[in-house]
Write an enzyme that holds these catalytic residues in place. Structure first.
Site, PDB file in Angstrom:
ATOM      1  N   ALA A   1       0.863  -1.166   0.000  1.00  0.00           N
ATOM      2  CA  ALA A   1       0.000   0.000   0.000  1.00  0.00           C
ATOM      3  C   ALA A   1       0.908   1.226   0.000  1.00  0.00           C
ATOM      4  CB  ALA A   1      -0.874  -0.017   1.244  1.00  0.00           C
TER       5      ALA A   1
ATOM      6  N   GLY B   1       0.725  -4.936   1.065  1.00  0.00           N
ATOM      7  CA  GLY B   1      -0.463  -5.009   0.218  1.00  0.00           C
ATOM      8  C   GLY B   1      -0.189  -5.679  -1.126  1.00  0.00           C
TER       9      GLY B   1
ATOM     10  N   GLU C   1      -0.464  -9.271  -0.424  1.00  0.00           N
ATOM     11  CA  GLU C   1      -1.880  -9.531  -0.139  1.00  0.00           C
ATOM     12  C   GLU C   1      -2.710  -9.503  -1.418  1.00  0.00           C
ATOM     13  OE1 GLU C   1      -1.582  -6.333   2.769  1.00  0.00           O
ATOM     14  OE2 GLU C   1      -2.436  -7.697   4.247  1.00  0.00           O
TER      15      GLU C   1
ATOM     16  N   GLU D   1       4.769  -4.980   7.312  1.00  0.00           N
ATOM     17  CA  GLU D   1       4.035  -3.871   7.934  1.00  0.00           C
ATOM     18  C   GLU D   1       4.475  -3.607   9.367  1.00  0.00           C
ATOM     19  OE1 GLU D   1       2.665  -6.345   6.164  1.00  0.00           O
ATOM     20  OE2 GLU D   1       1.034  -5.616   4.904  1.00  0.00           O
TER      21      GLU D   1
HETATM   22  N1  CAA Z   1       4.657   3.150  -0.766  1.00  0.00           N
HETATM   23  C1  CAA Z   1       5.060   4.291  -1.357  1.00  0.00           C
HETATM   24  N2  CAA Z   1       6.225   4.405  -2.042  1.00  0.00           N
HETATM   25  C2  CAA Z   1       6.989   3.310  -2.123  1.00  0.00           C
HETATM   26  C3  CAA Z   1       6.647   2.079  -1.526  1.00  0.00           C
HETATM   27  C4  CAA Z   1       5.404   2.028  -0.829  1.00  0.00           C
HETATM   28  N3  CAA Z   1       4.952   0.897  -0.266  1.00  0.00           N
HETATM   29  N4  CAA Z   1       7.624   1.176  -1.773  1.00  0.00           N
HETATM   30  C5  CAA Z   1       8.561   1.827  -2.504  1.00  0.00           C
HETATM   31  N5  CAA Z   1       8.186   3.118  -2.720  1.00  0.00           N
HETATM   32  C6  CAA Z   1       8.898   4.155  -3.458  1.00  0.00           C
HETATM   33  C7  CAA Z   1      10.094   4.689  -2.641  1.00  0.00           C
HETATM   34  O1  CAA Z   1       9.650   5.639  -1.722  1.00  0.00           O
HETATM   35  C8  CAA Z   1      10.948   5.237  -3.751  1.00  0.00           C
HETATM   36  O2  CAA Z   1      10.415   6.483  -4.136  1.00  0.00           O
HETATM   37  P1  CAA Z   1      11.384   7.785  -4.288  1.00  0.00           P
HETATM   38  O3  CAA Z   1      12.285   7.425  -5.429  1.00  0.00           O
HETATM   39  O4  CAA Z   1      10.417   8.880  -4.591  1.00  0.00           O
HETATM   40  O5  CAA Z   1      12.099   7.899  -2.997  1.00  0.00           O
HETATM   41  C9  CAA Z   1      10.721   4.266  -4.905  1.00  0.00           C
HETATM   42  O6  CAA Z   1       9.499   3.589  -4.614  1.00  0.00           O
HETATM   43  C10 CAA Z   1      11.824   3.217  -5.008  1.00  0.00           C
HETATM   44  O7  CAA Z   1      11.932   2.566  -3.761  1.00  0.00           O
HETATM   45  P2  CAA Z   1      13.331   2.415  -2.973  1.00  0.00           P
HETATM   46  O8  CAA Z   1      14.257   3.530  -3.315  1.00  0.00           O
HETATM   47  O9  CAA Z   1      13.010   2.199  -1.528  1.00  0.00           O
HETATM   48  O10 CAA Z   1      13.874   1.063  -3.655  1.00  0.00           O
HETATM   49  P3  CAA Z   1      14.894   0.027  -3.015  1.00  0.00           P
HETATM   50  O11 CAA Z   1      15.288  -0.880  -4.118  1.00  0.00           O
HETATM   51  O12 CAA Z   1      15.967   0.709  -2.253  1.00  0.00           O
HETATM   52  O13 CAA Z   1      14.024  -0.812  -1.938  1.00  0.00           O
HETATM   53  C11 CAA Z   1      12.073  -2.001  -1.178  1.00  0.00           C
HETATM   54  C12 CAA Z   1      12.978  -1.620  -2.370  1.00  0.00           C
HETATM   55  C13 CAA Z   1      12.828  -2.926  -0.221  1.00  0.00           C
HETATM   56  C14 CAA Z   1      10.858  -2.735  -1.738  1.00  0.00           C
HETATM   57  C15 CAA Z   1      11.651  -0.714  -0.421  1.00  0.00           C
HETATM   58  O14 CAA Z   1      11.123   0.214  -1.371  1.00  0.00           O
HETATM   59  C16 CAA Z   1      10.603  -0.928   0.616  1.00  0.00           C
HETATM   60  O15 CAA Z   1      10.904  -1.427   1.702  1.00  0.00           O
HETATM   61  N6  CAA Z   1       9.335  -0.510   0.359  1.00  0.00           N
HETATM   62  C17 CAA Z   1       8.265  -0.551   1.302  1.00  0.00           C
HETATM   63  C18 CAA Z   1       7.763  -1.982   1.539  1.00  0.00           C
HETATM   64  C19 CAA Z   1       6.662  -1.976   2.599  1.00  0.00           C
HETATM   65  O16 CAA Z   1       6.878  -1.641   3.732  1.00  0.00           O
HETATM   66  N7  CAA Z   1       5.433  -2.382   2.196  1.00  0.00           N
HETATM   67  C20 CAA Z   1       4.305  -2.435   3.070  1.00  0.00           C
HETATM   68  C21 CAA Z   1       3.499  -1.155   2.975  1.00  0.00           C
HETATM   69  S1  CAA Z   1       2.208  -1.053   4.177  1.00  0.00           S
HETATM   70  C22 CAA Z   1       0.985  -2.040   3.570  1.00  0.00           C
HETATM   71  O17 CAA Z   1       1.074  -2.592   2.492  1.00  0.00           O
HETATM   72  C23 CAA Z   1      -0.215  -2.180   4.468  1.00  0.00           C
HETATM   73  C24 CAA Z   1      -1.130  -3.306   4.123  1.00  0.00           C
HETATM   74  O18 CAA Z   1      -1.196  -4.316   4.746  1.00  0.00           O
HETATM   75  C25 CAA Z   1      -2.006  -3.210   2.967  1.00  0.00           C
END
Ligand code: CAA
Length: 260
Positions: A66, A111, A114, A134
């Site tokens: 998400a 998400g 999911e 999360e």
């Molecule tokens: N939401 C918004 N933006 C996201 C995102 C997310 N879930 N995941 C990645 N992005 C964005 C980053 O912010 C980044 O944007 P900018 O260039 O503007 O900074 C871009 O995508 C590229 O990401 P990274 O630079 O972080 O890429 P990376 O290769 O270094 O890392 C990753 C990859 C490990 C997947 C890392 O992006 C990450 O940890 N993302 C978040 C994963 C996460 O926590 N997901 C759960 C979200 S909460 C949820 O989903 C609730 C639910 O149950 C429904």
């Protein structure tokens, strides 16, 4: 309808839907949800379409979760009053009776994992990575991770994933029963489209009923599930496609389906 965050293409009887925010690793924001709801409803309503494939744009992610930036400043009362996340299951799972496949091409986190688990099955690229991270954000899964992941891989793996936030690679995901097959990334979409074409070529009522039967196994007791299966089987025997399917088998030719 024109879409901004997803791409929709028809490949014969298969609808290919691609989440198209690669710069944000296909993070799932409200616009993606609204467009997916519209695309799945159009797929469901179009009699020329028999199966769908959902994937993410680019080589890096199916969906990295998400959209954290959208959620960061949102008050809890909004999450509650909007029943945030409810739309995913109600539209993509409950209202979609035709089969669909998730083709996971990279990160499927939070998400994203999911969403993949809402599909009828998952075909993964060898680069796929699944996780429910999360907890690291001070929250927990909200679109089915604690429930569908536990049903798919059992308590031990689901607890491990949710509590440590670690990722599972494609091989572990296949070993654990989360994905049905793994293919090299370059061949992922071809493999998923091929599987979807096979399904789309089946008698359509039988496809819907087979999907319903397997899903009932997650919702009911064995006795009730077996009863549902027998009754649904018996109802299918009244269809024109059953008569045609059995006749075609005896005559050693492919069946021609009417969808009734
Ligand atoms: N939401 C918004 N933006 C996201 C995102 C997310 N879930 N995941 C990645 N992005 C964005 C980053 O912010 C980044 O944007 P900018 O260039 O503007 O900074 C871009 O995508 C590229 O990401 P990274 O630079 O972080 O890429 P990376 O290769 O270094 O890392 C990753 C990859 C490990 C997947 C890392 O992006 C990450 O940890 N993302 C978040 C994963 C996460 O926590 N997901 C759960 C979200 S909460 C949820 O989903 C609730 C639910 O149950 C429904």
């Amino acid at each position: 309808m024109t879409y901004e965050s997803i791409l929709v293409e028809q490949h014969d009887a298969v609808t290919l839907i691609t989440i198209n925010r690669p710069q944000a690793l296909n993070a799932l924001n409200s616009q993606v949800l609204a467009e997916l709801i519209a695309a799945f409803a159009a797929f469901e309503a179009d009699p020329s379409q028999g199966c769908a494939v959902l994937t993410g744009a680019g080589d890096k992610a199916f969906a990295a979760g998400a959209d954290i930036k959208e959620m960061a400043d949102k008050p809890a009362s909004d999450f509650f009053n909007e029943d945030f996340f409810a739309g995913w299951t109600s539209h993509l799972v409950k209202s979609t009776r035709k089969p669909w496949i998730a083709a996971v091409n990279g990160f499927a986190l939070g998400g994203g994992c999911e969403l993949a688990m809402m599909a009828d099955f998952i075909i993964a690229a060898d680069t796929a990575r699944f996780g429910q991270p999360e907890i690291k954000l001070g929250v927990a899964p909200g679109m089915g991770g604690s429930q569908r992941l536990t049903r798919a891989v059992g308590k031990a793996k689901a607890m491990d994933m949710c509590l440590t936030g670690r990722m599972m690679d494609a091989a572990e995901a296949e070993r654990s029963g989360l994905v049905s097959r793994i293919v090299p990334l370059a061949g992922l979409i071809d493999e998923a489209l091929k599987a979807a074409q096979t399904i789309a070529a089946m008698p359509p009522m039988a496809a819907k009923v087979n999907k319903e039967m397997v899903n009932v196994a997650f919702e009911t007791t064995l006795d009730q599930g077996l009863l549902f299966e027998r009754r649904a089987f018996q109802i299918l025997t009244a269809t024109e496609d059953k008569a045609e399917g059995m006749k075609a088998f005896v005559e050693k030719r492919p069946g021609v389906w009417q969808g009734k």
